[in-house]
Design a protein around this motif. Structure first.
Motif, PDB file in Angstrom:
ATOM      1  N   HIS A  31      -2.388  48.726  90.810  1.00  0.00           N
ATOM      2  CA  HIS A  31      -1.437  47.622  90.649  1.00  0.00           C
ATOM      3  C   HIS A  31       0.002  48.011  91.005  1.00  0.00           C
ATOM      4  O   HIS A  31       0.697  47.269  91.642  1.00  0.00           O
ATOM      5  CB  HIS A  31      -1.440  47.054  89.211  1.00  0.00           C
ATOM      6  N   HIS A  91     -11.852  41.186  87.250  1.00  0.00           N
ATOM      7  CA  HIS A  91     -12.697  41.305  88.443  1.00  0.00           C
ATOM      8  C   HIS A  91     -13.651  42.496  88.419  1.00  0.00           C
ATOM      9  O   HIS A  91     -14.192  42.895  89.459  1.00  0.00           O
ATOM     10  CB  HIS A  91     -11.837  41.300  89.702  1.00  0.00           C
ATOM     11  N   SER A 113      -6.531  42.320  98.481  1.00  0.00           N
ATOM     12  CA  SER A 113      -7.021  42.154  97.109  1.00  0.00           C
ATOM     13  C   SER A 113      -8.421  42.721  96.909  1.00  0.00           C
ATOM     14  O   SER A 113      -9.088  43.143  97.853  1.00  0.00           O
ATOM     15  CB  SER A 113      -6.999  40.683  96.654  1.00  0.00           C
ATOM     16  N   CYS A 114      -8.878  42.666  95.654  1.00  0.00           N
ATOM     17  CA  CYS A 114     -10.215  43.152  95.327  1.00  0.00           C
ATOM     18  C   CYS A 114     -11.290  42.241  95.898  1.00  0.00           C
ATOM     19  O   CYS A 114     -12.456  42.609  95.963  1.00  0.00           O
ATOM     20  CB  CYS A 114     -10.377  43.299  93.818  1.00  0.00           C
ATOM     21  N   CYS A 119      -2.632  46.175  94.622  1.00  0.00           N
ATOM     22  CA  CYS A 119      -2.625  44.774  94.217  1.00  0.00           C
ATOM     23  C   CYS A 119      -1.377  44.026  94.668  1.00  0.00           C
ATOM     24  O   CYS A 119      -1.203  42.849  94.359  1.00  0.00           O
ATOM     25  CB  CYS A 119      -2.727  44.688  92.698  1.00  0.00           C
ATOM     26  N   CYS A 175      -1.330  40.463  95.926  1.00  0.00           N
ATOM     27  CA  CYS A 175      -2.162  39.509  95.187  1.00  0.00           C
ATOM     28  C   CYS A 175      -1.378  38.913  94.037  1.00  0.00           C
ATOM     29  O   CYS A 175      -1.329  37.702  93.848  1.00  0.00           O
ATOM     30  CB  CYS A 175      -3.417  40.212  94.691  1.00  0.00           C
ATOM     31  N   THR A 181      -7.381  36.613  95.576  1.00  0.00           N
ATOM     32  CA  THR A 181      -8.284  36.046  94.583  1.00  0.00           C
ATOM     33  C   THR A 181      -7.900  34.688  94.011  1.00  0.00           C
ATOM     34  O   THR A 181      -8.774  33.933  93.609  1.00  0.00           O
ATOM     35  CB  THR A 181      -8.429  37.008  93.387  1.00  0.00           C
ATOM     36  N   ARG A 216       1.626  32.068  91.116  1.00  0.00           N
ATOM     37  CA  ARG A 216       0.976  33.366  91.348  1.00  0.00           C
ATOM     38  C   ARG A 216       1.764  34.227  92.333  1.00  0.00           C
ATOM     39  O   ARG A 216       1.648  35.448  92.331  1.00  0.00           O
ATOM     40  CB  ARG A 216      -0.438  33.120  91.885  1.00  0.00           C
TER      41      ARG A 216
HETATM   42  S1  SF4 Z   1      -7.075  40.072  91.322  1.00  0.00           S
HETATM   43 FE1  SF4 Z   1      -5.378  40.932  92.473  1.00  0.00          FE
HETATM   44  S2  SF4 Z   1      -4.138  41.942  90.905  1.00  0.00           S
HETATM   45 FE2  SF4 Z   1      -6.196  41.651  90.033  1.00  0.00          FE
HETATM   46  S3  SF4 Z   1      -7.343  43.544  90.516  1.00  0.00           S
HETATM   47 FE3  SF4 Z   1      -7.724  42.067  92.160  1.00  0.00          FE
HETATM   48  S4  SF4 Z   1      -6.194  42.600  93.708  1.00  0.00           S
HETATM   49 FE4  SF4 Z   1      -5.504  43.482  91.804  1.00  0.00          FE
END
Ligand code: SF4
Lengths: 425, 170
Positions: free
Chosen positions: A70, A128, A302-303, A363, A366, A384, A390
């Protein structure tokens, strides 16, 4: 009556050693626990609960993974100071799997490093954490209070969820499609149709999907409310794990007569490209209905969408093209390993030539760490979430789409069906 | 903070719709300190909320309350919210409220029971919520014993400490 994947793993992990079924409350033994940068919140919670020094122990240092994502590199003085405290705790508690000098999203690094194996029950203090379901593991986000309990005892309570089976029927694609599938499901059934349920993905499309796509499906299932999201184990899973882990594992499959709460079939070949309009994940329409909306920023990362396949499609489409004038196109690989993979494949050069800004893995794009939006600005993003605010301003608009549609919008300067921009598709 | 599930709660209603996200409740990445958060919680849905909310107020909301991240809604307790009553809650938000603990009740149909700024009475022991003006009632969903224990212990961290002390012979 047969068992679903969830019922099988939960029965294996039940402290009371009895078989459990959907609806049962139980205490589960945990195979792996992931904490990210908010570890100190758990420390403070422990102090408040009466542990003067903080957590007195980690139940099993081999099963605890602490990844300071993050905020890499430290974005502010306070994060830098917090990181020093985390390092002191790591030393005191004898944490063995610790990554703090490497930027990246914790979920991606957990799988990069082979910390999750099929058939395991893994929890994380991040929503997540459903991501590892792509590896045929049962994984889910828990809260900080839950994590405190896990770190002390290696156990935490669960209610065994019912399962919704999602059949994805379709042929192999030459571009990522997972994001569109989850958005499509949200558009049809709402952003909570899987609330507290487990999803099992099956169907003819699955064997054609690489791991990157599977991670996207499992990660974004959280936005459908899912507690778990599981994919089958096959050669693709085995190949991904090869060289990442030397520990034995036991994949899980549902019994043929397992009981499902609901079954949904998606004909992926008949599905249009879609976008989620502001400010909800399920505010979905075919991309044509949003065509012509001017954008100021485009993002892939992002993830959910920061993996090789997501970045490769953008690089492939942008080769010989340019990002539209005035549009900021940010791409952030999910981890250093993904970044390196992209660099070795020459993608980074293609992207830079086309006018893309590459952002340090993590992150950052995101949540607003970099790339804030101002009042009235619009962003299309393969990340996400599109909640109001956001990306900074409450008066900014965020559209969610797959990486291909984001790349098309970045080239056109407006939302557009990717087939209109990329005639080679 | 201990929370006794069985103490009745009575308060003024703030009504919200569906899918109120945890970013809007706790936008910590824009406002990193609790003092700042208190000035901005839920403003994405109702700009006047952080200014006008009073100690003892109750939030009533639709489906999927607290969707999104695993972030807790502690700020709601800090601004004085006494309870949250929803059609349904996102699971991590619900888990957070159980772990903290912070009273949350699942009451299907609640958004039709009561209007903004009316008064609600919550009686967990009796298993009902009541609109104080109309007298109409709805059943609330009881928690299983395992979860009631967590509430009664003052949350999961305290429960964990009690177990730790027991097991290590303190
Ligand atoms: S939603 Fe965004 S902030 Fe949360 S873990 Fe995934 S990439 Fe990171």
């Amino acid at each position: 009556m047969g068992l679903t994947m969830v019922e099988k793993i939960m029965s294996r992990r039940n402290v009371a050693a009895t078989k459990v079924r959907a609806g049962d409350f139980m205490t589960a033994r945990i195979d792996g626990a992931m904490c990210h940068y908010q570890f100190m919140e758990i420390h403070r919670m422990a102090v408040e609960a009466g542990f003067a020094e903080g957590l007195p122990r980690i139940w099993d240092p081999e099963r605890f993974f602490l990844l300071v994502d993050h905020h890499q590199p430290a974005l502010s003085q306070s994060y830098a100071d917090e990181n020093v405290k985390i390092r002191a705790e790591v030393k005191r508690l004898g944490v063995r799997h610790f990554h703090d000098a490497e930027p990246g999203i914790a979920h991606q690094m957990m799988t990069d490093y082979g910390y999750v194996r099929p058939g395991e029950l893994v929890v994380g203090n991040d929503s997540h954490t459903t991501a590892y379901g792509a590896l045929n593991a049962l994984s889910s986000g828990i809260t900080r209070g839950d994590m405190l309990h896990v770190l002390l005892f290696g156990e935490v309570w669960f209610q065994v969820p019912p399962t919704i089976r999602i059949r994805l029927e379709g042929k192999r694609r030459n571009h990522p499609i997972a994001k569109d599938i989850v958005l499509w499901l949200a558009g049809l059934y709402g952003d909570d149709f899987a609330q507290s349920a487990s999803l099992e993905f099956t169907g003819s499309l699955i064997p054609t999907l690489g791991m990157d796509e599977r991670f996207c499906l499992a990660t974004q299932s959280l936005e459908l409310g899912a507690k778990f999201a599981l994919l089958p184990f096959d050669e693709t899973t085995a190949a991904f794990l090869e060289g990442r882990t030397d520990q034995p594992y036991e994949p899980v499959a549902a019994d043929p007569d397992a009981v499902y709460e609901r079954e949904i079939t998606v004909d992926v070949d008949a599905m249009p490209f879609v976008v989620a309009r502001p400010h909800r994940f399920d505010n979905v329409c075919p991309i044509g209905e949003a065509a012509g909306i001017r954008i100021d920023q485009a993002q892939i990362g992002s993830c959910a969408n920061g993996r090789f396949d997501d970045i490769e499609i953008a690089a492939r489409m942008l080769r010989g093209r340019k990002v539209a004038k005035g549009v900021r196109f940010l791409i952030s690989p999910a981890s250093q390993q993904v970044y390196l993979q992209c660099a070795k494949a020459g993608l980074i050069e293609d992207l830079l030539e086309a006018g893309v800004q590459i952002v340090t893995p993590g992150c950052g794009i995101c949540q607003p760490k970099v790339g804030y939006l101002a009042d009235g600005e619009r962003c299309i993003t393969a990340t996400t979430r599109n909640f109001r605010g956001r990306k900074g301003s409450l008066e900014a608009e965020i559209y969610l789409a797959g990486p291909l549609s984001v790349a098309a919008a970045a080239v056109a300067g407006e939302i557009i069906d990717p087939r209109e921009v990329f005639d080679e598709l | 903070m201990n929370y006794d599930l069985n103490t009745p709660i009575r308060g003024r209603i703030w009504k919200f719709g569906d899918s109120v996200d945890s970013d809007s409740i706790n936008p910590y990445y824009l406002f990193p300190t609790m003092e700042e958060l208190k000035l901005h919680t839920l403003e994405a849905f109702r700009p006047e909320f952080p200014r006008e909310v009073e100690r003892g107020d109750i939030i009533v909301a639709g489906r999927n309350f607290g969707c999104g991240s695993h972030r807790p809604g502690l700020v709601l307790r800090e601004v004085g919210v006494a309870a949250i009553v929803v059609e349904s809650a996102a699971r991590l938000f619900l888990r957070n409220n159980i772990a903290l603990p912070l009273p949350i009740f699942i009451v299907p149909g609640v958004t039709a029971l009561i209007e903004d700024h009316q008064t609600m009475e919550i009686d967990y022991a009796a298993g009902i919520v009541r609109n104080a003006a109309t007298g109409e009632i709805l059943p609330l969903r009881k928690y299983p014993a395992m979860i009631e224990d967590i509430f009664l212990s003052g949350g999961l961290p305290s429960l964990a400490r009690q177990r730790y002390l027991r097991e290590t012979g303190h």
